[in-house]
Design a protein around this motif. Structure first.
Motif, PDB file in Angstrom:
ATOM      1  N   MET A 182      -2.764 -40.498  16.158  1.00 59.78           N
ATOM      2  CA  MET A 182      -3.165 -40.933  14.450  1.00 59.78           C
ATOM      3  C   MET A 182      -3.590 -42.379  14.326  1.00 59.78           C
ATOM      4  SD  MET A 182      -1.586 -40.016  10.918  1.00 59.78           S
ATOM      5  CE  MET A 182      -0.798 -39.318  11.696  1.00 59.78           C
ATOM      6  N   LEU A 183      -3.339 -43.068  15.156  1.00 62.54           N
ATOM      7  CA  LEU A 183      -3.318 -44.727  14.415  1.00 62.54           C
ATOM      8  C   LEU A 183      -5.101 -45.394  15.399  1.00 62.54           C
ATOM      9  CD1 LEU A 183       0.103 -46.223  15.576  1.00 62.54           C
ATOM     10  CD2 LEU A 183      -1.429 -46.321  13.196  1.00 62.54           C
ATOM     11  N   ALA A 184      -5.103 -44.378  16.112  1.00 63.26           N
ATOM     12  CA  ALA A 184      -6.492 -44.450  16.974  1.00 63.26           C
ATOM     13  C   ALA A 184      -7.420 -44.065  16.033  1.00 63.26           C
ATOM     14  CB  ALA A 184      -6.533 -43.898  18.306  1.00 63.26           C
ATOM     15  N   ARG A 185      -7.377 -43.180  15.085  1.00 63.91           N
ATOM     16  CA  ARG A 185      -8.962 -42.787  14.169  1.00 63.91           C
ATOM     17  C   ARG A 185      -8.523 -43.598  13.029  1.00 63.91           C
ATOM     18  NH1 ARG A 185      -7.722 -36.760  14.380  1.00 63.91           N
ATOM     19  NH2 ARG A 185     -10.040 -36.188  14.107  1.00 63.91           N
ATOM     20  N   THR A 186      -7.851 -43.996  13.003  1.00 61.16           N
ATOM     21  CA  THR A 186      -7.683 -44.573  10.977  1.00 61.16           C
ATOM     22  C   THR A 186      -8.484 -45.235  10.168  1.00 61.16           C
ATOM     23  OG1 THR A 186      -7.410 -47.135  12.397  1.00 61.16           O
ATOM     24  CG2 THR A 186      -5.146 -45.603  11.241  1.00 61.16           C
ATOM     25  N   SER A 187     -10.002 -45.550  11.454  1.00 62.73           N
ATOM     26  CA  SER A 187     -11.269 -45.816  10.449  1.00 62.73           C
ATOM     27  C   SER A 187     -12.406 -44.854   9.808  1.00 62.73           C
ATOM     28  CB  SER A 187     -11.790 -46.551  11.301  1.00 62.73           C
ATOM     29  OG  SER A 187     -12.724 -46.121  13.091  1.00 62.73           O
ATOM     30  N   ASP A 188     -11.548 -43.192  10.359  1.00 59.76           N
ATOM     31  CA  ASP A 188     -12.369 -42.619   9.771  1.00 59.76           C
ATOM     32  C   ASP A 188     -11.950 -42.053   8.417  1.00 59.76           C
ATOM     33  OD1 ASP A 188     -12.434 -42.203  12.496  1.00 59.76           O
ATOM     34  OD2 ASP A 188     -10.971 -40.067  12.704  1.00 59.76           O
ATOM     35  N   PRO A 189     -13.167 -41.500   7.207  1.00 59.64           N
ATOM     36  CA  PRO A 189     -12.380 -41.480   6.339  1.00 59.64           C
ATOM     37  C   PRO A 189     -11.909 -40.005   6.239  1.00 59.64           C
ATOM     38  CG  PRO A 189     -15.025 -41.555   6.518  1.00 59.64           C
ATOM     39  CD  PRO A 189     -14.418 -41.663   8.093  1.00 59.64           C
ATOM     40  N   ILE A 190     -10.843 -40.330   5.456  1.00 65.64           N
ATOM     41  CA  ILE A 190     -10.075 -38.886   5.439  1.00 65.64           C
ATOM     42  C   ILE A 190     -10.204 -38.008   3.835  1.00 65.64           C
ATOM     43  CG2 ILE A 190      -8.738 -39.193   7.004  1.00 65.64           C
ATOM     44  CD1 ILE A 190      -7.119 -40.444   5.157  1.00 65.64           C
ATOM     45  N   ILE A 191     -10.029 -36.409   4.063  1.00 69.19           N
ATOM     46  CA  ILE A 191      -9.499 -35.887   2.628  1.00 69.19           C
ATOM     47  C   ILE A 191      -8.297 -34.847   2.574  1.00 69.19           C
ATOM     48  CG2 ILE A 191     -11.782 -34.445   4.006  1.00 69.19           C
ATOM     49  CD1 ILE A 191     -12.473 -33.534   0.771  1.00 69.19           C
ATOM     50  N   ALA A 192      -8.550 -34.408   1.521  1.00 69.04           N
ATOM     51  CA  ALA A 192      -7.564 -33.363   1.879  1.00 69.04           C
ATOM     52  C   ALA A 192      -6.957 -32.876   0.426  1.00 69.04           C
ATOM     53  CB  ALA A 192      -5.592 -33.755   1.734  1.00 69.04           C
ATOM     54  N   ILE A 193      -6.279 -31.701  -0.099  1.00 69.07           N
ATOM     55  CA  ILE A 193      -5.687 -31.113  -1.077  1.00 69.07           C
ATOM     56  C   ILE A 193      -4.849 -31.616  -1.434  1.00 69.07           C
ATOM     57  CG2 ILE A 193      -5.405 -29.478  -2.698  1.00 69.07           C
ATOM     58  CD1 ILE A 193      -7.038 -27.612  -0.620  1.00 69.07           C
ATOM     59  N   ALA A 194      -4.265 -32.575  -2.347  1.00 70.56           N
ATOM     60  CA  ALA A 194      -3.163 -33.590  -2.674  1.00 70.56           C
ATOM     61  C   ALA A 194      -2.047 -32.903  -3.568  1.00 70.56           C
ATOM     62  CB  ALA A 194      -3.980 -34.628  -3.396  1.00 70.56           C
ATOM     63  N   THR A 195      -2.725 -31.808  -4.207  1.00 63.46           N
ATOM     64  CA  THR A 195      -1.403 -30.537  -5.024  1.00 63.46           C
ATOM     65  C   THR A 195      -0.755 -29.982  -3.760  1.00 63.46           C
ATOM     66  OG1 THR A 195      -3.771 -30.298  -5.841  1.00 63.46           O
ATOM     67  CG2 THR A 195      -1.997 -31.120  -7.103  1.00 63.46           C
ATOM     68  N   ALA A 196       0.565 -29.124  -4.732  1.00 58.17           N
ATOM     69  CA  ALA A 196       0.626 -28.321  -3.209  1.00 58.17           C
ATOM     70  C   ALA A 196      -0.150 -27.015  -3.904  1.00 58.17           C
ATOM     71  CB  ALA A 196       2.194 -27.688  -4.563  1.00 58.17           C
ATOM     72  N   PRO A 197       0.209 -26.085  -2.607  1.00 60.46           N
ATOM     73  CA  PRO A 197      -0.374 -25.319  -2.325  1.00 60.46           C
ATOM     74  C   PRO A 197       0.097 -23.876  -3.589  1.00 60.46           C
ATOM     75  CG  PRO A 197       0.542 -25.601  -0.086  1.00 60.46           C
ATOM     76  CD  PRO A 197       1.233 -26.204  -1.097  1.00 60.46           C
ATOM     77  N   GLY A 198      -0.899 -22.980  -4.113  1.00 60.78           N
ATOM     78  CA  GLY A 198      -0.429 -21.963  -4.931  1.00 60.78           C
ATOM     79  C   GLY A 198      -1.269 -22.404  -5.949  1.00 60.78           C
ATOM     80  N   ARG A 199      -0.869 -21.849  -6.864  1.00 59.50           N
ATOM     81  CA  ARG A 199      -2.244 -21.715  -7.945  1.00 59.50           C
ATOM     82  C   ARG A 199      -1.598 -22.579  -9.440  1.00 59.50           C
ATOM     83  NH1 ARG A 199      -2.640 -15.869 -10.317  1.00 59.50           N
ATOM     84  NH2 ARG A 199      -3.606 -16.347 -11.659  1.00 59.50           N
TER      85      ARG A 199
END
Length: 468
Positions: free
Chosen positions: A1-18
């Protein structure tokens, strides 16, 4: 993971489900082209803006709030974009896919992709970015996960204190005191011909004693914090039909285990986490301990001993209605010997005299007498369990800590004790004294992940007029 710290990242930040609201979070450099593509307009810094999130054809995927946190004033220290949409799983996946698509699209103004290399974040990577960019230290990063996973109100409040930096500030205070001592020792080693005795004039012995006092206070609060986070494993053991399942139900305040007058009803492990003054206790009910020819019961008894051997404390139940019977007393004595042989050193065994309501004989003065049926003695047992765990009633001063923090502080204490011995010998052991102080500092560094070896030189040269 440390080798890729320059990449921009994206994620769904809330818990799974409705849910009513879901968040898609992006972190990386130069976010403006992506913001223009998805939001259709620039965003003011740290100001929530209600707008449509658009697909490649300009059609709204959803309407919601967009907030842009320009670097370095963001959680990760990079540019951060948060898109707060409706919390349906499909909507959030569409929004995430649209951001990935827009990031790869060619931007005429910059002559390149809008956000090259944008990828889905790995677990914990946003917090890792925050640590690597100096926004939080390791203890605070761990506190984020602890706050999310807190199983009690007290644990949540303590994790919040750790996240705000209360624990880290205590560690920094210890580090400052330790660095001052290291400066004195290093100066004495570097200038042995000086007439001025740095160690004596600066009261190095007194400073080391004060450091140890401060360390003891931090250790105490850290142990309490580790208890709030980890809790202790308490195993209920005893002969069949001694009231183990009834005791579990009484402690938990619910009918978790089947209670029957038939010996051997419990054949497998039943566990429940309960709270006593905010401290989690993982209580395990086990099969009755006896000789058996029943193959299934034998498996249950073997599992019971496995749980007992891994316990932090054992509740050994004695049925007061049967303690006068010779066979029962002999079987209890055999279990006592087995506990002594099989339990690790230091694991406490609390004798519980059960079925007090139905007993014709008085209970021994040792241990705890109780009735799971009437509830008598249950509160006394809870108090005893907190004593065994080492809990002290200082909830407002406690910050959540982990076992590794307690272990690191123990190593600091060991190095300081050895350093005190070397300091008493003065010049004959200054090299060894310096090494023990360095090792103590390294152990503190493990907690926060801060203060490298080169920093010591900077402190020395900034505070001592060495180039005279």
């Amino acid at each position: 993971m440390l080798a890729r710290t320059s990449d921009p990242i994206i994620a769904i930040a809330t818990a799974p489900g409705r849910g009513a609201v879901g968040i898609v979070r992006i972190s990386g450099p130069q976010m403006a082209p992506l913001i223009a593509a998805v939001c259709g307009r620039p965003l003011k810094a740290r100001e929530a803006t209600y707008l449509p999130f658009r697909d490649a054809k300009g059609v709204p995927v959803d309407h919601g709030l967009a907030i842009h946190f320009p670097a370095p004033h963001s959680f990760t220290g990079e540019d951060v974009l948060e898109l707060q949409a409706h919390g349906g799983p499909v909507v959030l996946q569409l929004l995430l896919a649209r951001c990935l698509e827009a990031a790869a699209e060619f931007d005429v103004a910059s002559g390149r992709a809008r956000l090259p290399g944008l990828r889905v974040a790995e677990p914990g990577e946003f917090s890792q970015r925050a640590f690597l960019n100096g926004k939080i230290d390791l203890a605070q990063a761990e506190a984020i996960a602890d706050l999310i996973d807190a199983s009690t109100e007290a644990a949540a409040r303590s994790a919040g204190r750790s996240l705000s930096g209360a624990f880290s500030q205590e560690i920094h205070g210890l580090l400052d005191a330790l660095v001052r001592l290291r400066m004195l020792v290093e100066a004495t080693l570097d200038f042995p011909d000086e007439e001025i005795d740095f160690l004596q004039e600066a009261d190095a012995i007194g400073q080391l004693a004060e450091l140890k006092t401060q360390l003891g206070a931090v250790q105490n609060r850290a142990r309490q914090g580790a208890l709030l986070r980890e809790g202790i494993k308490v195993v209920i053991a005893g002969q069949p039909n001694a009231g183990k399942s009834s005791l579990l139900n009484a402690l938990a305040g619910a009918e978790l285990a089947i209670v029957s007058s038939v010996a051997g009803t419990t054949r497998d492990v039943v566990s429940e986490t309960i709270q006593i003054h905010g401290v989690p206790l993982h209580v395990v009910d086990t099969a009755g301990l006896r000789e058996s020819i029943d193959e299934v019961e034998q498996i249950g008894i073997a599992r019971a001993w496995g749980q007992i051997e891994g316990a932090d404390a054992v509740l050994f139940l004695h049925d007061l209605t049967r303690t006068a019977l010779p066979d029962y007393a002999q079987a209890d004595a055999e279990i006592t010997r087995d506990l002594e042989d099989r339990l690790p050193t230091g694991v406490p065994v609390i004798d519980i005299w059960s079925k007090l309501d139905a007993a014709a004989t008085a209970a021994p003065s040792t241990g705890v007498s109780l009735s799971a049926k009437t509830g008598f003695g249950i509160e006394a047992l809870r108090t005893r369990l907190l004593e065994v765990a080492g809990w002290q009633a200082v909830p407002e001063g406690v910050y959540l800590a982990r076992a590794r923090h307690v272990q690191a502080l123990t190593r600091v204490e060991q190095h300081i004790d050895i350093a005190a011995e070397h300091l008493a010998e003065r010049a004959q052991s200054l090299d060894l004294l310096a090494e023990e102080l360095r090792l103590a500092q390294n152990a503190l560094n493990e907690i926060t992940g801060e203060f490298g070896a080169d920093d010591l030189l900077g402190v020395i040269f900034s505070r001592f007029c060495i180039g005279k």
